[in-house]
Design an enzyme around this catalytic site. Structure first.
Site, PDB file in Angstrom:
ATOM      1  N   ARG A   1     -41.577 -19.391  26.056  1.00 36.72           N
ATOM      2  CA  ARG A   1     -42.010 -20.689  25.545  1.00 36.72           C
ATOM      3  C   ARG A   1     -42.917 -20.519  24.326  1.00 36.72           C
ATOM      4  O   ARG A   1     -43.366 -19.431  23.988  1.00 36.72           O
ATOM      5  CB  ARG A   1     -42.759 -21.472  26.628  1.00 36.72           C
ATOM      6  CG  ARG A   1     -41.865 -22.123  27.680  1.00 36.72           C
ATOM      7  CD  ARG A   1     -42.429 -23.455  28.131  1.00 36.72           C
ATOM      8  NE  ARG A   1     -42.500 -24.417  27.047  1.00 36.72           N
ATOM      9  CZ  ARG A   1     -43.176 -25.568  27.131  1.00 36.72           C
ATOM     10  NH1 ARG A   1     -43.819 -25.891  28.237  1.00 36.72           N
ATOM     11  NH2 ARG A   1     -43.189 -26.406  26.103  1.00 36.72           N
TER      12      ARG A   1
ATOM     13  N   ARG B   1     -43.304 -15.718  30.016  1.00 34.82           N
ATOM     14  CA  ARG B   1     -43.933 -16.102  31.277  1.00 34.82           C
ATOM     15  C   ARG B   1     -43.295 -15.308  32.409  1.00 34.82           C
ATOM     16  O   ARG B   1     -42.101 -15.455  32.673  1.00 34.82           O
ATOM     17  CB  ARG B   1     -43.812 -17.608  31.481  1.00 34.82           C
ATOM     18  CG  ARG B   1     -44.483 -18.378  30.352  1.00 34.82           C
ATOM     19  CD  ARG B   1     -44.492 -19.883  30.559  1.00 34.82           C
ATOM     20  NE  ARG B   1     -45.290 -20.527  29.517  1.00 34.82           N
ATOM     21  CZ  ARG B   1     -45.581 -21.825  29.483  1.00 34.82           C
ATOM     22  NH1 ARG B   1     -45.129 -22.617  30.449  1.00 34.82           N
ATOM     23  NH2 ARG B   1     -46.321 -22.317  28.504  1.00 34.82           N
TER      24      ARG B   1
ATOM     25  N   ASP C   1     -47.374 -23.595  32.664  1.00 35.54           N
ATOM     26  CA  ASP C   1     -48.321 -23.219  31.618  1.00 35.54           C
ATOM     27  C   ASP C   1     -49.337 -22.198  32.117  1.00 35.54           C
ATOM     28  O   ASP C   1     -49.867 -21.409  31.341  1.00 35.54           O
ATOM     29  CB  ASP C   1     -49.060 -24.456  31.100  1.00 35.54           C
ATOM     30  CG  ASP C   1     -48.157 -25.372  30.289  1.00 35.54           C
ATOM     31  OD1 ASP C   1     -47.078 -24.931  29.861  1.00 35.54           O
ATOM     32  OD2 ASP C   1     -48.527 -26.543  30.078  1.00 35.54           O
TER      33      ASP C   1
ATOM     34  N   GLU D   1     -52.013 -31.228  20.544  1.00 39.44           N
ATOM     35  CA  GLU D   1     -51.432 -30.111  19.793  1.00 39.44           C
ATOM     36  C   GLU D   1     -51.128 -30.534  18.361  1.00 39.44           C
ATOM     37  O   GLU D   1     -50.676 -31.658  18.113  1.00 39.44           O
ATOM     38  CB  GLU D   1     -50.163 -29.632  20.492  1.00 39.44           C
ATOM     39  CG  GLU D   1     -50.444 -29.044  21.862  1.00 39.44           C
ATOM     40  CD  GLU D   1     -49.197 -28.811  22.672  1.00 39.44           C
ATOM     41  OE1 GLU D   1     -49.173 -27.849  23.458  1.00 39.44           O
ATOM     42  OE2 GLU D   1     -48.230 -29.600  22.538  1.00 39.44           O
TER      43      GLU D   1
ATOM     44  N   ARG E   1     -49.937 -34.318  17.920  1.00 32.43           N
ATOM     45  CA  ARG E   1     -49.316 -34.887  19.119  1.00 32.43           C
ATOM     46  C   ARG E   1     -50.157 -36.037  19.659  1.00 32.43           C
ATOM     47  O   ARG E   1     -51.364 -35.904  19.850  1.00 32.43           O
ATOM     48  CB  ARG E   1     -49.171 -33.784  20.168  1.00 32.43           C
ATOM     49  CG  ARG E   1     -48.727 -34.229  21.553  1.00 32.43           C
ATOM     50  CD  ARG E   1     -48.454 -33.014  22.412  1.00 32.43           C
ATOM     51  NE  ARG E   1     -48.263 -33.331  23.823  1.00 32.43           N
ATOM     52  CZ  ARG E   1     -47.746 -32.498  24.728  1.00 32.43           C
ATOM     53  NH1 ARG E   1     -47.361 -31.299  24.353  1.00 32.43           N
ATOM     54  NH2 ARG E   1     -47.618 -32.850  25.987  1.00 32.43           N
TER      55      ARG E   1
ATOM     56  N   ARG F   1     -37.217 -35.078  25.413  1.00 30.52           N
ATOM     57  CA  ARG F   1     -37.147 -33.818  24.687  1.00 30.52           C
ATOM     58  C   ARG F   1     -35.687 -33.426  24.437  1.00 30.52           C
ATOM     59  O   ARG F   1     -35.151 -32.469  24.990  1.00 30.52           O
ATOM     60  CB  ARG F   1     -37.923 -32.720  25.431  1.00 30.52           C
ATOM     61  CG  ARG F   1     -39.412 -32.992  25.429  1.00 30.52           C
ATOM     62  CD  ARG F   1     -40.238 -31.826  25.911  1.00 30.52           C
ATOM     63  NE  ARG F   1     -41.652 -32.142  25.876  1.00 30.52           N
ATOM     64  CZ  ARG F   1     -42.644 -31.308  26.155  1.00 30.52           C
ATOM     65  NH1 ARG F   1     -42.349 -30.059  26.505  1.00 30.52           N
ATOM     66  NH2 ARG F   1     -43.901 -31.692  26.094  1.00 30.52           N
TER      67      ARG F   1
ATOM     68  N   TYR G   1     -40.695 -27.475  21.889  1.00 31.38           N
ATOM     69  CA  TYR G   1     -41.607 -27.084  20.818  1.00 31.38           C
ATOM     70  C   TYR G   1     -40.827 -26.394  19.696  1.00 31.38           C
ATOM     71  O   TYR G   1     -39.863 -25.658  19.939  1.00 31.38           O
ATOM     72  CB  TYR G   1     -42.646 -26.104  21.345  1.00 31.38           C
ATOM     73  CG  TYR G   1     -43.698 -26.697  22.262  1.00 31.38           C
ATOM     74  CD1 TYR G   1     -43.508 -27.920  22.906  1.00 31.38           C
ATOM     75  CD2 TYR G   1     -44.885 -26.023  22.497  1.00 31.38           C
ATOM     76  CE1 TYR G   1     -44.463 -28.449  23.743  1.00 31.38           C
ATOM     77  CE2 TYR G   1     -45.859 -26.535  23.347  1.00 31.38           C
ATOM     78  CZ  TYR G   1     -45.641 -27.753  23.965  1.00 31.38           C
ATOM     79  OH  TYR G   1     -46.602 -28.266  24.804  1.00 31.38           O
TER      80      TYR G   1
ATOM     81  N   GLU H   1     -37.690 -24.171  21.155  1.00 29.82           N
ATOM     82  CA  GLU H   1     -37.264 -24.097  22.544  1.00 29.82           C
ATOM     83  C   GLU H   1     -35.992 -24.910  22.699  1.00 29.82           C
ATOM     84  O   GLU H   1     -35.956 -26.094  22.379  1.00 29.82           O
ATOM     85  CB  GLU H   1     -38.343 -24.666  23.467  1.00 29.82           C
ATOM     86  CG  GLU H   1     -39.681 -23.958  23.374  1.00 29.82           C
ATOM     87  CD  GLU H   1     -40.788 -24.691  24.111  1.00 29.82           C
ATOM     88  OE1 GLU H   1     -41.837 -24.084  24.378  1.00 29.82           O
ATOM     89  OE2 GLU H   1     -40.606 -25.902  24.400  1.00 29.82           O
TER      90      GLU H   1
END
Length: 385
Positions: A54, A73, A79, A241, A257, A316, A344, A365
């Site tokens: 990510r 990750r 996250d 962000e 954002r 998204r 993103y 992404e």
């Protein structure tokens, strides 16, 4: 090596009877006609003992290298959790890439590991910084810290992580995600600027500044949430962000954002005329043309044009590139990049288009398996002319 501006670019300039050198010297650039010329998957989830990749970052260097860095990750896609910092480099304009390398492992002892992050090129000092945060979500940890790593060999090797807490404190500061900038114009030419956000309660857009090539850092301008350091509800003002750019007049524009969807489901724009020392409220507005699903986005100032990439939707999906010839007052065109799941994104272009070409590179992404917005990290090449 396959550098160059390409047949379409040369034809456009030849037809207009204007030499390339004169165009770049006079800053009289032609109108862009963007088109996607290459799509490449750089990382796929499940590869390299990584559950999910990510938050990709991309930059170019004066030596002609493209660097892409992303979170790997390890055991969970959330996250929080332990992560690698993964990197790939290209020395031929993005056509071939080095094998994946891990430049940082936050260690399995962390329940709330590293989060990306900003990549920043200091052209004056020939250095590259990666700035990231540890313990951003306070999951099984109590103190958040912001760190940087530095490379002086075009990203081949990286120095030890430096904890910036002694200079900026331990208020949670999550850089980017995206890239930092070095000012090219007055005021404060040469200044390094890294912008990011705080905790949800203490949310807002905050910028770190360095006037000595990253040896020392301090907080500069900010745009705090309302209410500040209090619980939030839908509709509150929450700048989050963000990505700064510098315009040719030396002003800094930060595209942010809109976490609380205050005023609209669109982006917050803030502008500074003093080198990111302050971001006065009279220079804050909402760009209703930049629809967003509450997601990190990217903006890039290249050849006197502002480019913006994000999932142009309330979900998204539908990653789209837009461009503006008047500093974002209006948007002149749209180029669909990916109609499917997307998240993103981050953009880059070479600062020396005569040597390395004027293509834009977008890393984002993507959902190749059509079940998620982020099962892979994909690179797109966009030819402008």
């Amino acid at each position: 090596m396959r550098y160059g501006i390409g047949v379409f670019t040369l034809t456009a300039f030849l037809l207009s009877d204007v030499s390339l050198s004169n165009v770049y010297a006079s800053r009289s650039f032609p109108k862009v006609v963007p088109r996607v010329t290459e799509k490449k998957v750089l990382w796929m989830s499940g590869e390299g003992s990584v559950t999910l990749y990510r938050s990709p970052l991309i930059t170019t260097t004066p030596r002609g290298t493209i660097i892409v860095v992303t979170e790997g990750r390890k055991s969970t896609g959330s996250d929080t959790g332990s992560k690698f910092m993964a990197i790939k480099r290209s020395m031929d304009g993005g056509y071939t890439w080095t094998p994946q390398d891990y430049i940082l492992d936050d260690g399995y002892m962390y329940k709330d590991g590293l989060n990306m992050g900003v990549i920043l090129v200091d052209e004056e000092a020939n250095a590259i910084f990666i700035v990231y945060v540890m313990c951003a979500h306070y999951r099984d940890c109590s103190v958040s810290t912001t760190h940087y790593m530095k490379s002086i060999d075009d990203g081949v090797s990286w120095g030890k992580s430096v904890n910036m807490s002694a200079q900026i404190g331990t208020k949670m500061f999550a850089p980017g995600p995206g890239y930092g900038i070095q000012k090219k114009y007055a005021p404060h030419k040469g200044r390094l600027i890294v912008c990011g956000h705080g905790t949800i309660a203490g949310d807002g857009m905050f910028c770190l500044l360095s006037d000595d090539h990253g040896n020392t850092w301090r907080y500069g301008g900010m745009l705090k949430s309302i209410p500040y350091n209090q619980p939030k509800k839908a509709g509150d003002f929450e700048p989050d962000e963000c990505q700064p750019i510098e315009l040719s007049d030396g002003s800094i524009v930060v595209n942010i954002r809109n976490q609380g969807r205050y005023h609209c489901q669109c982006r917050i724009i803030s502008r500074s005329y003093d080198g990111a020392e302050t971001f006065p409220l009279e220079h804050v507005y909402f760009d209703t043309a930049l629809i967003e699903p509450v997601c990190a986005a990217s903006t890039l100032y290249h050849n006197d044009v502002i480019f913006f990439s994000n999932p142009m939707s309330t979900k998204r999906i539908n990653l789209t590139l837009q461009w503006s010839y008047n500093n974002g007052t209006t948007w002149s065109g749209k180029l669909p990049i990916d109609p499917g799941y997307s998240g993103y994104s981050c953009m880059a272009a070479f600062q020396n288009p005569l040597k390395y070409g004027s293509d834009i590179f977008i890393v984002y992404e993507s959902g190749l398996q059509k079940s998620t917005a982020m099962d892979s990290i994909t690179l797109i090449r966009v030819q402008l002319y």
